[in-house]
Design an enzyme around this catalytic site. Structure first.
Site, PDB file in Angstrom:
ATOM      1  N   HIS A  42       4.886  -4.059  10.392  1.00  0.00           N
ATOM      2  CA  HIS A  42       4.955  -2.678  10.866  1.00  0.00           C
ATOM      3  C   HIS A  42       3.783  -1.888  10.303  1.00  0.00           C
ATOM      4  O   HIS A  42       3.162  -2.310   9.323  1.00  0.00           O
ATOM      5  CB  HIS A  42       6.269  -2.023  10.402  1.00  0.00           C
ATOM      6  CG  HIS A  42       6.390  -1.997   8.914  1.00  0.00           C
ATOM      7  ND1 HIS A  42       6.981  -3.017   8.197  1.00  0.00           N
ATOM      8  CD2 HIS A  42       5.970  -1.089   7.990  1.00  0.00           C
ATOM      9  CE1 HIS A  42       6.929  -2.729   6.904  1.00  0.00           C
ATOM     10  NE2 HIS A  42       6.313  -1.571   6.753  1.00  0.00           N
ATOM     11  N   HIS A 126      -2.794   0.263   8.548  1.00  0.00           N
ATOM     12  CA  HIS A 126      -2.820  -1.143   8.128  1.00  0.00           C
ATOM     13  C   HIS A 126      -1.427  -1.740   8.243  1.00  0.00           C
ATOM     14  O   HIS A 126      -0.434  -1.054   8.069  1.00  0.00           O
ATOM     15  CB  HIS A 126      -3.341  -1.279   6.693  1.00  0.00           C
ATOM     16  CG  HIS A 126      -2.402  -0.725   5.681  1.00  0.00           C
ATOM     17  ND1 HIS A 126      -2.287   0.636   5.432  1.00  0.00           N
ATOM     18  CD2 HIS A 126      -1.502  -1.337   4.877  1.00  0.00           C
ATOM     19  CE1 HIS A 126      -1.363   0.818   4.507  1.00  0.00           C
ATOM     20  NE2 HIS A 126      -0.861  -0.356   4.147  1.00  0.00           N
TER      21      HIS A 126
END
Length: 189
Positions: A42, A126
């Protein structure tokens, strides 16, 4: 409960990433990494940590408003990087300005709901794919990820995710994530 907000890549993007990650496992130093699994992939937008149950209803209301004020945007997994010598990640390309705006709105929603947030820092998109317990040369993996370019997908939901920490002393135990709630972003166009 331990909470954060996130963007969850759709199954086709997760599949593409899993193929890229599989190729990294034979690189120098890769054996010292603890690879995150597909269920844990995620983009964290705002990490809240432990949140008192009494604050969650207002948090949900504020996150719903933040999602409504944000237009859905194109995103794709792209390239990679590292934080120091212990965290390896895959980056993003596409609607990064919109993604940062959504991260800022999620952070503000948590603060306004009464959640003490860490000092606000500029958002860096990220998705963590591996961690090391000790300093490890991550450069071979970062170099291998440089050419990774996923297919474009539409980021169209803001998710509130509950993080269940692993049980200490249990080999192979990993954090478990469950979506506590989610809200659609405004459709594009």
């Amino acid at each position: 409960m331990r909470l954060f907000t996130a963007l969850l890549p759709p199954p086709p993007a997760v599949h593409e990433l899993s193929l890229a990650v599989e190729r990294l496992r034979d690189l120098p130093g890769a054996g010292r990494l603890r690879w995150t699994g597909r269920p844990g992939w995620h983009f964290t937008l705002a990490f809240m940590g432990e949140v008192d149950d009494s604050l969650v209803p207002e948090l949900r209301e504020r996150l719903a408003r933040a999602a409504h004020r944000t237009t859905a945007f194109p995103l794709r997994l792209r390239g990679g990087g590292r934080f120091g010598r212990r965290a390896l990640w895959v980056g993003a390309a596409g609607g990064l300005d919109e993604m940062r705006r959504l991260a800022d709105r999620a952070d503000a929603a948590a603060r306004r709901a009464g959640i003490a947030m860490d000092e606000h820092r500029r958002y860096v998109a990220h998705l963590t794919i591996a961690r090391a317990r000790e300093d490890t040369d991550l450069r071979p993996c970062v170099e291998a990820l440089a050419a990774f370019e996923g297919t474009v997908w539409q980021a169209d939901r803001l998710s509130l995710v509950r993080s269940n920490l692993p049980v200490r002393g249990v080999p192979g135990e990993r954090p478990r994530y469950e979506v506590a709630d989610s809200w659609p972003l405004n459709p594009a166009g």
